[in-house]
Design an enzyme around this catalytic site. Structure first.
Site, short mmCIF file in Angstrom:
data_model
loop_
_atom_site.label_atom_id
_atom_site.label_comp_id
_atom_site.label_asym_id
_atom_site.label_seq_id
_atom_site.Cartn_x
_atom_site.Cartn_y
_atom_site.Cartn_z
N CYS A 213 0.84 -1.21 0.00
CA CYS A 213 0.00 0.00 0.00
C CYS A 213 0.87 1.25 0.00
CB CYS A 213 -0.99 -0.04 1.16
SG CYS A 213 -2.38 1.03 0.86
N HIS B 292 -3.39 -4.88 0.50
CA HIS B 292 -2.67 -5.42 1.66
C HIS B 292 -2.62 -6.95 1.57
CE1 HIS B 292 -2.37 -1.76 4.19
NE2 HIS B 292 -3.37 -1.38 3.41
N GLU C 59 -1.01 -9.03 3.23
CA GLU C 59 -0.93 -9.70 4.54
C GLU C 59 -2.30 -10.08 5.10
OE1 GLU C 59 -0.66 -6.53 3.95
OE2 GLU C 59 -1.12 -5.25 5.67
#
Ligand code: GLN
Length: 615
Positions: free
Chosen positions: A434, A563, A565
């Protein structure tokens, strides 16, 4: 609700005083009745069961971990589970919370910004959740107040009981129906006795009464203190905490004792005695090295089977399915616990560098990859706010990979730009997330394309080269609040790129976004001409979503506007993280023969190979 749907209860359920039908009707029509309890149309009592997890003594006991581990055990038996976190705070969502105080903001696929506990549920259950799986006091009150303004309670004074508690029960039953849950797992934030969550607890008491026996199972999570000076476990605080639960009119079915070390028989006996809970339903939930071993520990202690008995669910279990699910889970847990073949060092930049919770999902994603690729990752958090860009070499030397994670505001950005430059010029594996994606664009514009003052308008509104600028769709709603591009979106991948390789040649993948700024489309051509590759794009609009450097220029350099993750799961680690970690292993162990490190994640090397370090 048709009356026949109400008669689903067994003998032990007080059908003679079948309150549910009465409640449903009162909720729909009468303002005279003491009951105001709207029931979602078509709701069938007995179909859905509820597990309520309440905390006592103190916060931070790991209610989310407990609840998600138990939910996983039931899901593995092929029961459908739907977790819900009920937060006490008044914010409508977690979007405005400071991650430094509250941990990371976890974004769901539907764009809901939630507490980091939802991440724990998604990872443990390998299940995408929605806004229905999260609520705050603010949301509940907003619904009640909106209804009041729309004449929903005409003639009545609107009260905490029954209107606010009624809204809580409605949300739970609606969730149960929408997600067709065998078991709804309810985690109430805070501890019993807090002002903030009192109405949730009262609502659960009412829910248990209305649903009847074998429908709601209360677990009280408590804490056994072991003061250093005494060297023995003390159960008084736990007893007082459990008393609080009983004062609220709730008799726990199960007590789970958190403790540093295994809870002794004597403490368990006292807990059982003072809480009316048989000892076979008092469990030691002492600290473990890894949270991923908790489901097995619970199973060995018989917790899951007690829950099945309490909720009368034995008939819904699929044994074969459970065996297979457990086998798959054990493969992962064994990898996690076995000695690793490799070591590698990863630097993560960030202004919240001291607080791990602010980047909890990154930590978890790396943990998943470390286990799958058999590498011990030494992760260091590098604060760039005080960093002198000229000294970046000293800071990053010795690392095998760098991550610049998401963030907001200008603080520390020059240091991050210096870190990205170092990675690009020194063939150091890089993953930008990001903000880290945007920083990579700024660095490339400045140092490769010659736009020396390139920046994001977030950091410098007057930059002559606003390579990162506010999204056009966001410009229109600036100042109205809630102006981020949020949630899961499709990313169209370019064949033949690193991104395409990592995602196994998929045409589109889904990423979770939370941003206001993007690559200004006017600069795309220049960036591409100088060698930056935008390998993931919005399917229709010119929104750049993945960038990379070609393999001839760099062994592993990638960034996502989303994102990655947030979607890494223990059994399905996120591909961009897998690529980064594999590249980090290669960087740390250049002499290990090809094939030793999982080929799946190292892009095939074409001649001519890597650019060598200029230093
Ligand atoms: N601040 C940047 C934006 O709003 C990046 C956001 C983030 O990293 N989550 O676009």
């Amino acid at each position: 609700m048709p009356p026949e749907q109400n008669n689903t209860c067994g003998d032990e359920i007080p059908c003679s005083t079948d309150s549910l039908q009465m409640l449903a009707e009162a909720g729909r029509s009468s303002h005279e009745s003491e009951f105001f309890n709207p029931i979602p149309p078509g709701y069938v009592r007995g179909r859905h069961k509820y597990m309520a997890v309440l905390g006592t003594v103190m916060s931070g006991l790991g209610k989310g971990i407990f609840s998600s581990s138990l939910a996983k055990l039931l899901k593995d038996k092929r029961l459908r589970v739907a977790p819900i976190k009920m937060e006490g705070y008044l914010n409508i969502d977690s979007g405005t919370l400071n991650p430094y105080r509250h941990g990371e903001v976890f974004v769901l696929d539907d764009g809901m910004e939630t507490d980091m506990d939802l991440g724990t549920y998604e990872r443990m259950l390998d299940q995408d959740l929605t806004a229905d799986n999260f609520t705050t006091s603010g949301q509940i009150f907003r619904r009640v107040l909106d209804k009041e303004r729309h004449g929903g309670y005409l003639g009545r004074d609107v009260q905490m009981i029954p209107h606010v508690t009624g809204e809580v029960k409605y949300a739970l039953r609606e969730l149960a129906m929408k997600q067709n849950a065998d078991v709804v797992f309810i985690e109430v934030g805070g501890t019993v006795g807090d002002y903030e969550n009192g109405f949730y607890i009262e609502a659960l008491r009412e829910l248990a009464f209305e649903e009847g026996e074998k429908s709601v199972c209360f677990v009280a999570l408590t804490y056994i203190i072991e003061p250093h000076s005494l060297g023995e476990q003390k159960s008084k605080a736990a007893q007082l905490g459990l008393k609080k639960v009983m004062e609220a009119g709730i008799q726990p079915h199960i007590v789970a004792c958190r403790a540093h070390t295994e809870v002794k028989e004597t403490a368990m006996e006292k807990i059982a005695m003072f809480s009316n809970v048989p000892k076979r339903r008092v469990f030691s939930m002492h600290d473990r090295e890894s949270i991923y071993t908790i489901p097995d520990a619970m199973r060995e202690a018989g917790l899951d089977s007690q829950v099945l008995t309490i909720l009368d669910l034995h008939d819904r279990v699929d044994q074969g399915f459970e065996d297979r699910s457990r086998d798959r889970w054990h493969v992962f847990v064994n990898k996690l616990q076995s000695k690793r073949k490799f070591t590698a060092r990863v630097a993560i930049t960030g202004k919240y560098a001291k607080i791990r919770d602010a980047y909890a999902s990154i930590d978890k994603a790396l943990e998943h990859c470390g286990a799958h690729l058999s590498v011990e990752l030494d992760t260091r958090w590098v604060d760039t706010t005080q960093m002198d860009p000229a000294k970046v070499t000293g800071v990053l030397e010795g690392f095998d990979a760098v991550i610049v994670p998401g963030g907001f505001g200008v603080r520390g950005t020059e240091g991050k730009i210096a870190c990205v430059r170092y990675c690009r010029e020194n063939a150091l594996p890089y993953l930008g997330i990001c903000l880290g994606f945007q920083i990579a664009v700024i660095e490339f514009a400045r140092n490769v394309c010659g736009m020396q003052e390139a920046s994001s308008t977030e950091f410098n509104a007057g930059t002559p080269h606003p390579v990162i600028d506010i999204l056009p769709e966001q410009k229109k709603i600036e100042g109205l609040g809630g102006n981020m591009r949020l949630g899961g979106k499709d990313v169209l991948l370019t064949p033949g790129t690193l991104a395409s390789f990592l995602f196994d040649s998929a045409r589109t993948v889904r990423g979770r976004f939370r941003h206001r700024y993007e690559v200004d489309p006017r600069f795309i051509e220049t960036l591409e001409q100088h060698g930056m590759v935008f390998s993931g794009r919005h399917p229709q609009q010119p929104i750049m979503q993945i960038l990379e450097l070609p393999h001839r220029d760099h062994p592993f350099f990638i960034g996502g506007q989303f994102h990655p993750e947030l979607t890494s799961r223990p059994l399905r680690p996120q591909p961009m993280f897998m690529g980064l970690v594999a590249a980090a292993i290669r960087h740390a162990h250049p002499d290990v023969p090809a094939g030793e490190i999982s080929d799946r994640w190292l892009p095939p090397v074409k001649k001519p190979t890597l650019q060598t370090s200029p230093a």
